[in-house]
Design a protein around this motif. Structure first.
Motif, short mmCIF file in Angstrom:
data_model
loop_
_atom_site.label_atom_id
_atom_site.label_comp_id
_atom_site.label_asym_id
_atom_site.label_seq_id
_atom_site.Cartn_x
_atom_site.Cartn_y
_atom_site.Cartn_z
N SER A 29 23.88 -8.70 -26.73
CA SER A 29 22.50 -8.68 -26.24
C SER A 29 21.60 -8.32 -27.42
O SER A 29 21.87 -7.34 -28.13
CB SER A 29 22.34 -7.65 -25.12
N ASN A 30 20.53 -9.10 -27.61
CA ASN A 30 19.60 -8.85 -28.71
C ASN A 30 18.16 -8.96 -28.20
O ASN A 30 17.77 -10.00 -27.66
CB ASN A 30 19.81 -9.87 -29.83
N GLN A 31 17.40 -7.89 -28.34
CA GLN A 31 16.00 -7.88 -27.96
C GLN A 31 15.20 -7.22 -29.08
O GLN A 31 15.65 -6.26 -29.70
CB GLN A 31 15.79 -7.08 -26.66
N VAL A 32 14.01 -7.73 -29.33
CA VAL A 32 13.15 -7.17 -30.38
C VAL A 32 11.94 -6.54 -29.72
O VAL A 32 11.08 -7.24 -29.17
CB VAL A 32 12.73 -8.24 -31.40
N ASP A 33 11.89 -5.21 -29.76
CA ASP A 33 10.78 -4.47 -29.17
C ASP A 33 10.76 -3.09 -29.82
O ASP A 33 11.59 -2.22 -29.50
CB ASP A 33 10.95 -4.34 -27.66
N ALA A 34 9.82 -2.87 -30.72
CA ALA A 34 9.80 -1.65 -31.53
C ALA A 34 9.47 -0.40 -30.73
O ALA A 34 9.67 0.72 -31.23
CB ALA A 34 8.79 -1.81 -32.66
N ARG A 35 8.97 -0.53 -29.50
CA ARG A 35 8.52 0.64 -28.75
C ARG A 35 9.39 0.99 -27.54
O ARG A 35 9.06 1.91 -26.80
CB ARG A 35 7.08 0.41 -28.27
N ARG A 36 10.48 0.25 -27.31
CA ARG A 36 11.23 0.47 -26.07
C ARG A 36 12.73 0.66 -26.31
O ARG A 36 13.55 0.31 -25.48
CB ARG A 36 11.00 -0.70 -25.12
N HIS A 37 13.10 1.26 -27.43
CA HIS A 37 14.52 1.45 -27.73
C HIS A 37 15.23 2.22 -26.62
O HIS A 37 16.29 1.83 -26.14
CB HIS A 37 14.67 2.21 -29.06
N GLY A 38 14.64 3.36 -26.24
CA GLY A 38 15.27 4.19 -25.22
C GLY A 38 15.36 3.52 -23.87
O GLY A 38 16.30 3.73 -23.12
N GLU A 39 14.37 2.71 -23.56
CA GLU A 39 14.33 2.02 -22.28
C GLU A 39 15.32 0.86 -22.21
O GLU A 39 15.88 0.56 -21.15
CB GLU A 39 12.91 1.52 -22.02
N LEU A 40 15.53 0.20 -23.34
CA LEU A 40 16.31 -1.04 -23.33
C LEU A 40 17.79 -0.86 -23.67
O LEU A 40 18.61 -1.69 -23.27
CB LEU A 40 15.71 -2.03 -24.35
N VAL A 64 27.92 2.14 -34.93
CA VAL A 64 26.48 2.30 -34.78
C VAL A 64 25.80 2.15 -36.14
O VAL A 64 26.30 2.62 -37.16
CB VAL A 64 26.14 3.68 -34.15
N GLY A 65 24.65 1.49 -36.13
CA GLY A 65 23.85 1.37 -37.34
C GLY A 65 23.18 2.70 -37.65
O GLY A 65 22.52 3.28 -36.79
N VAL A 66 23.33 3.18 -38.87
CA VAL A 66 22.80 4.49 -39.25
C VAL A 66 21.46 4.41 -39.99
O VAL A 66 20.97 5.39 -40.50
CB VAL A 66 23.81 5.27 -40.10
N GLY A 67 20.89 3.21 -40.04
CA GLY A 67 19.63 3.05 -40.75
C GLY A 67 19.86 2.52 -42.15
O GLY A 67 20.93 2.00 -42.45
N PRO A 68 18.85 2.62 -42.98
CA PRO A 68 17.63 3.40 -42.81
C PRO A 68 16.71 2.84 -41.72
O PRO A 68 16.70 1.65 -41.46
CB PRO A 68 16.96 3.33 -44.18
N GLY A 69 15.94 3.75 -41.13
CA GLY A 69 15.02 3.35 -40.08
C GLY A 69 14.13 4.50 -39.68
O GLY A 69 14.38 5.65 -40.07
N PRO A 70 13.08 4.22 -38.92
CA PRO A 70 12.19 5.27 -38.42
C PRO A 70 12.94 6.27 -37.56
O PRO A 70 13.89 5.93 -36.86
CB PRO A 70 11.15 4.49 -37.60
N TYR A 71 12.49 7.49 -37.56
CA TYR A 71 13.19 8.62 -36.93
C TYR A 71 13.51 8.37 -35.47
O TYR A 71 14.67 8.46 -35.05
CB TYR A 71 12.32 9.88 -37.08
N THR A 72 12.50 8.07 -34.66
CA THR A 72 12.70 8.02 -33.21
C THR A 72 13.65 6.91 -32.79
O THR A 72 14.63 7.14 -32.06
CB THR A 72 11.35 7.85 -32.49
N GLY A 73 13.41 5.69 -33.24
CA GLY A 73 14.27 4.58 -32.86
C GLY A 73 15.70 4.78 -33.31
O GLY A 73 16.65 4.52 -32.57
N LEU A 74 15.86 5.24 -34.53
CA LEU A 74 17.20 5.45 -35.08
C LEU A 74 17.99 6.46 -34.28
O LEU A 74 19.18 6.28 -34.00
CB LEU A 74 17.07 5.90 -36.54
N ARG A 75 17.33 7.54 -33.84
CA ARG A 75 18.02 8.58 -33.09
C ARG A 75 18.54 8.08 -31.75
O ARG A 75 19.58 8.55 -31.27
CB ARG A 75 17.07 9.77 -32.84
N VAL A 76 17.85 7.16 -31.13
CA VAL A 76 18.28 6.64 -29.83
C VAL A 76 19.69 6.06 -29.94
O VAL A 76 20.58 6.37 -29.12
CB VAL A 76 17.30 5.56 -29.32
#
Length: 225
Positions: A29-40, A64-76
């Motif tokens: 499953s692949n979805q692109v949405d920068a604001r809904r990581h936790g929801e999706l 799991v992908g460890v980044g690099p990435g923004p803090y919030t999305g990466l932590r999910v």
């Protein structure tokens, strides 16, 4: 070996189930949405397992992908992977998110030599890494302004959504190649490394910079004393 792979270090919320013994993606499953990581993310995991016709208990490892990435999305993604690993009693492996994109790009056979992968780091910066080939990263990932690295990597074929944002800095853009992370590619790369006897990194976040959110230095107390 049945690997559950997921990554939320970029705007892509991506999940895949990979059969390491058969060398094939079972479901993804692949979805692109920068604001809904936790929801999706969790619904995506449920959907992938349902499509594969297996239960979570069948999973023998998590990637799991460890980044690099923004803090919030990466932590999910990292917290979810750790939770699955703890609940199932299976190993959790970390892989650099940029490595997954590089692997997917190289699988097309369109990149015979060196290239660069870049994702959006916001603040007019990119997370990037240079690759000798789809499986070999040259050095550690970095975060920089595109103009600051143009002399070093600007002439190389550039893969990723971050590169597409800055065409002046990346002269040889490859929009025909994967722009976003794919958990299927991440899982395939992990399976390949595990089969070769390689020890994969621990699932620790690769931030490269401090989070955007900060505690105010001098905030006014508004609660009653």
């Amino acid at each position: 070996m049945l690997l559950l792979a997921l990554d939320t270090a970029t705007p892509a919320v991506t999940v895949a189930l990979y059969d390491g013994d058969g060398g094939a993606v079972v479901a993804q499953s692949n979805q692109v949405d920068a604001r809904r990581h936790g929801e999706l993310l969790l619904p995506s995991v449920d959907r992938v397992l349902s499509d594969a016709g297996v239960g979570l208990a069948a999973v023998t490892g998590v990637v799991v992908g460890v980044g690099p990435g923004p803090y919030t999305g990466l932590r999910v993604g990292l917290v979810t992977a750790a939770s699955f690993g703890e609940a199932l009693g299976v190993p959790v492996h970390g892989l650099c998110t940029l490595d997954g994109i590089a692997y997917a790009a190289g699988a097309t056979g369109e990149l015979p030599g060196e290239f660069v992968v870049a994702t959006d780091a916001r603040r007019k910066e990119v997370y990037w890494a240079r690759y000798a080939d789809a499986r070999t990263r040259v050095g550690e990932p970095s975060v920089d302004r595109p103009d600051d690295i143009a002399d070093a990597v600007g002439s190389l074929p550039a893969v990723g959504a971050g590169a597409l944002l800055y065409p002046d800095a990346f002269a040889d853009l490859r929009p025909d190649l994967p722009q976003h992370q794919s958990a299927a590619a991440l899982a395939a790369l992990a399976a390949e490394k595990l089969a070769a006897g390689e020890e994969l990194p621990a699932p620790r976040p690769m931030y490269l910079r401090r989070p955007d959110a900060k505690v105010p230095a001098n905030y006014k107390v508004v609660t009653p004393r």
